[in-house]
Design an enzyme around this catalytic site. Structure first.
Site, PDB file in Angstrom:
ATOM      1  N   GLN A   1       0.819  -1.214   0.000  1.00  0.00           N
ATOM      2  CA  GLN A   1       0.000   0.000   0.000  1.00  0.00           C
ATOM      3  C   GLN A   1       0.851   1.261   0.000  1.00  0.00           C
ATOM      4  O   GLN A   1       0.498   2.266  -0.602  1.00  0.00           O
ATOM      5  CB  GLN A   1      -0.939   0.003   1.209  1.00  0.00           C
ATOM      6  CG  GLN A   1      -2.016  -1.049   1.130  1.00  0.00           C
ATOM      7  CD  GLN A   1      -2.785  -0.974  -0.167  1.00  0.00           C
ATOM      8  OE1 GLN A   1      -3.540  -0.038  -0.411  1.00  0.00           O
ATOM      9  NE2 GLN A   1      -2.595  -1.956  -1.034  1.00  0.00           N
TER      10      GLN A   1
ATOM     11  N   HIS B   1       1.595   3.077  -3.294  1.00  0.00           N
ATOM     12  CA  HIS B   1       0.569   3.779  -4.069  1.00  0.00           C
ATOM     13  C   HIS B   1       0.940   5.248  -4.287  1.00  0.00           C
ATOM     14  O   HIS B   1       0.954   5.736  -5.405  1.00  0.00           O
ATOM     15  CB  HIS B   1      -0.786   3.690  -3.363  1.00  0.00           C
ATOM     16  CG  HIS B   1      -1.585   2.506  -3.774  1.00  0.00           C
ATOM     17  ND1 HIS B   1      -2.068   2.336  -5.045  1.00  0.00           N
ATOM     18  CD2 HIS B   1      -1.998   1.419  -3.081  1.00  0.00           C
ATOM     19  CE1 HIS B   1      -2.735   1.203  -5.127  1.00  0.00           C
ATOM     20  NE2 HIS B   1      -2.702   0.618  -3.949  1.00  0.00           N
TER      21      HIS B   1
ATOM     22  N   GLU C   1      -9.257   1.188   5.420  1.00  0.00           N
ATOM     23  CA  GLU C   1      -9.716   0.731   4.104  1.00  0.00           C
ATOM     24  C   GLU C   1      -9.446  -0.768   3.954  1.00  0.00           C
ATOM     25  O   GLU C   1     -10.331  -1.541   3.591  1.00  0.00           O
ATOM     26  CB  GLU C   1      -8.972   1.511   3.020  1.00  0.00           C
ATOM     27  CG  GLU C   1      -9.306   1.085   1.601  1.00  0.00           C
ATOM     28  CD  GLU C   1      -8.414   1.767   0.571  1.00  0.00           C
ATOM     29  OE1 GLU C   1      -8.789   1.759  -0.612  1.00  0.00           O
ATOM     30  OE2 GLU C   1      -7.345   2.289   0.952  1.00  0.00           O
ATOM     31  N   HIS C   2      -8.210  -1.179   4.205  1.00  0.00           N
ATOM     32  CA  HIS C   2      -7.824  -2.590   4.158  1.00  0.00           C
ATOM     33  C   HIS C   2      -7.368  -3.012   5.554  1.00  0.00           C
ATOM     34  O   HIS C   2      -6.527  -2.338   6.153  1.00  0.00           O
ATOM     35  CB  HIS C   2      -6.662  -2.832   3.190  1.00  0.00           C
ATOM     36  CG  HIS C   2      -6.899  -2.329   1.805  1.00  0.00           C
ATOM     37  ND1 HIS C   2      -6.424  -1.104   1.369  1.00  0.00           N
ATOM     38  CD2 HIS C   2      -7.567  -2.877   0.761  1.00  0.00           C
ATOM     39  CE1 HIS C   2      -6.776  -0.935   0.102  1.00  0.00           C
ATOM     40  NE2 HIS C   2      -7.470  -1.981  -0.292  1.00  0.00           N
TER      41      HIS C   2
ATOM     42  N   ASP D   1      -7.196  -6.644  -4.452  1.00  0.00           N
ATOM     43  CA  ASP D   1      -7.067  -5.606  -5.473  1.00  0.00           C
ATOM     44  C   ASP D   1      -7.360  -6.133  -6.868  1.00  0.00           C
ATOM     45  O   ASP D   1      -7.915  -5.420  -7.704  1.00  0.00           O
ATOM     46  CB  ASP D   1      -5.635  -5.034  -5.463  1.00  0.00           C
ATOM     47  CG  ASP D   1      -5.465  -3.927  -4.446  1.00  0.00           C
ATOM     48  OD1 ASP D   1      -6.472  -3.481  -3.895  1.00  0.00           O
ATOM     49  OD2 ASP D   1      -4.317  -3.525  -4.203  1.00  0.00           O
TER      50      ASP D   1
ATOM     51  N   HIS E   1     -53.867  17.100   3.289  1.00  0.00           N
ATOM     52  CA  HIS E   1     -53.531  15.689   3.446  1.00  0.00           C
ATOM     53  C   HIS E   1     -54.694  14.950   4.127  1.00  0.00           C
ATOM     54  O   HIS E   1     -55.110  13.868   3.697  1.00  0.00           O
ATOM     55  CB  HIS E   1     -52.275  15.524   4.310  1.00  0.00           C
ATOM     56  CG  HIS E   1     -50.989  15.740   3.582  1.00  0.00           C
ATOM     57  ND1 HIS E   1     -50.649  16.952   3.030  1.00  0.00           N
ATOM     58  CD2 HIS E   1     -49.954  14.893   3.320  1.00  0.00           C
ATOM     59  CE1 HIS E   1     -49.455  16.854   2.468  1.00  0.00           C
ATOM     60  NE2 HIS E   1     -49.004  15.606   2.616  1.00  0.00           N
TER      61      HIS E   1
END
Length: 429
Positions: free
Chosen positions: A259, A262, A327-328, A361, A420
């Site tokens: 990661q 990235h 996230e992971h 992934d 109504h």
């Protein structure tokens, strides 16, 4: 990597540091995007092609903006056959996983004449944005297109930047064709989001826009929300590994770096109950980093957002993971399934030492479009539901309405909405 004891103070500092990766102060970029959106909305194709010439240096017109079957065929000749087979295997796995998410319309009936239900239908059209720039992302194509395809979306279009010669990455074209994209357009940036949101002479409007992009794309998606639906605004990537004394430090280090490579804002965090594992992971991180192609990016990511925490016990480690909501999340412990039952907040959970994050992934099947920056507390991965819409069904017989009409009239009058109330009462005068 830094090794510190896990305390409330160190945990809070980590969460503060992670939030610093994104900021709401994008005034300069937002002003640029607003102008692009307005221009494309008003001048349509003319503005679209002008921005493509300006930013991508490509002479794109109404005649060549759409990728042709011949260009797709040419792309197949430029992509290794072995990679094409891998893409097809990944599609099979991703499709199989997402097919299990499909929900059906339903109806319930009662003896008193009440019929209630829900009609579930796919949206008519979806636009998938795929980044171009320095690299090709066929996995992004698959993860965004296949859930829409499984949902039954009739028209799935893709926009992606081209190079100065008007060419799109061959692997992107192959992945799009294999996944079932209807049309592919050679447009990128905020102008592509504008075209998908408002429509131009060449690119029809869609109902929803999904897919990642740079800050200009992210801002554009946020600004067109309401004209169309969007998936989410993705933040920098992140991984958190929970490990005990049984974890293999070499594996953990490799997963953290998967990661960190990235970008410089990516976050890699280890929380372990073992000081020995912490020390060994740090050594392996240093060894691997020196060998990897993106070592400069990795090092900056680790310097800014890489951390190893030593927890007093696994419960403290789990509590930290739930607060961070990564996230992971990898769980590499003696009994990862037991630990998993205590996890409340995570985008994707990887269990055991042979369930490395890149498996998700590319290949396993679950979607890799995941909530970031703590939003796993309330957001979910991209899924089939994101491409569906629901309508409620209500049918009452006269007898069923008569039994409750006074209750409804009272409720409406309590809110001062006498029209109504009258709409119900008029049926029983």
């Amino acid at each position: 990597m830094r090794i510190v004891m896990l305390t409330n103070d160190t945990k809070n500092k980590l969460m503060s540091d992670l939030l610093k990766r994104t900021t709401d102060d994008y005034t300069e970029q937002e002003n640029v995007v607003k102008e692009i959106l307005k221009d494309v909305h008003e001048r349509r194709d003319d503005a679209l092609f002008e921005y493509t010439r300006k930013f991508d240096k490509a002479e794109i017109t109404a005649d060549n903006v759409r990728v042709t079957p011949e260009e797709i065929e040419e792309a197949y000749g430029e992509v290794d056959e072995e990679l094409i087979e891998v893409i097809r295997k990944a599609i099979t796995n991703i499709k199989s996983f997402h097919e299990k998410q499909v929900k059906n319309s339903w109806i319930t009936t009662e003896e008193n004449g009440v019929i209630l239900g829900q009609r579930i239908l796919p949206i008519e059209s979806a636009g998938v944005y795929v980044p171009g720039g320095k690299a090709a992302y066929p996995s992004t194509v698959l993860m965004n297109v296949i859930p829409a395809k499984v949902a039954g979306v009739k028209r799935i279009v893709m926009t992606t930047p081209c190079n100065a010669e008007g060419k799109v990455y061959p692997t992107t074209l192959v992945a799009a064709n294999e996944a079932g994209v209807s049309d592919i357009y050679k447009i990128g940036g905020a102008q592509a989001i504008a075209a998908l949101a408002y429509g131009t002479e060449s690119i029809p409007k869609v109902d929803k826009i999904v897919g990642p992009g740079n800050i200009y794309v992210a801002i554009a998606k946020r600004l067109v929300y309401g004209h169309v639906s969007i998936d989410s605004i993705a933040g920098p990537s992140e991984i958190l590994v929970l490990a005990d004394e049984t974890a293999n430090p070499e594996y953990v280090a490799a997963d953290l770096l998967s990661q960190a490579e990235h970008d410089e804002l990516a976050s890699a965090t280890l929380v372990t109950t073992s000081e020995e594992v912490a020390t060994e992971v740090s050594k392996w991180v240093e060894t691997f980093t020196a060998q990897l192609e993106r070592k400069d990016i990795i090092q900056k990511s680790l310097d800014n957002f890489g951390n190893i925490f030593v927890a007093k016990n696994m419960q403290d480690a789990v509590d930290a993971a739930n607060e961070i909501a990564p996230e992971h999340l990898e769980i590499i412990t003696k009994n990862p399934w037991e630990i998993m039952t205590q996890i409340k907040n995570a985008g994707a959970i990887f269990l055991g030492e042979y369930s490395s994050e890149p498996l998700g992934d590319y290949f396993a099947g679950p979607n890799h479009v995941l909530p970031t920056n703590g939003t796993a507390r309330f957001f979910s991965p991209l899924n089939v539901d994101d491409f569906m819409k629901k309508s409620s069904i209500i049918s009452y017989s006269k007898e069923a309405l008569e039994a409750v009409h006074e209750d409804i009239e009272l409720f409406a009058k309590s809110e001062g909405l006498t029209a109504h109330a009258n709409s119900i009462a008029v049926r029983f005068k």
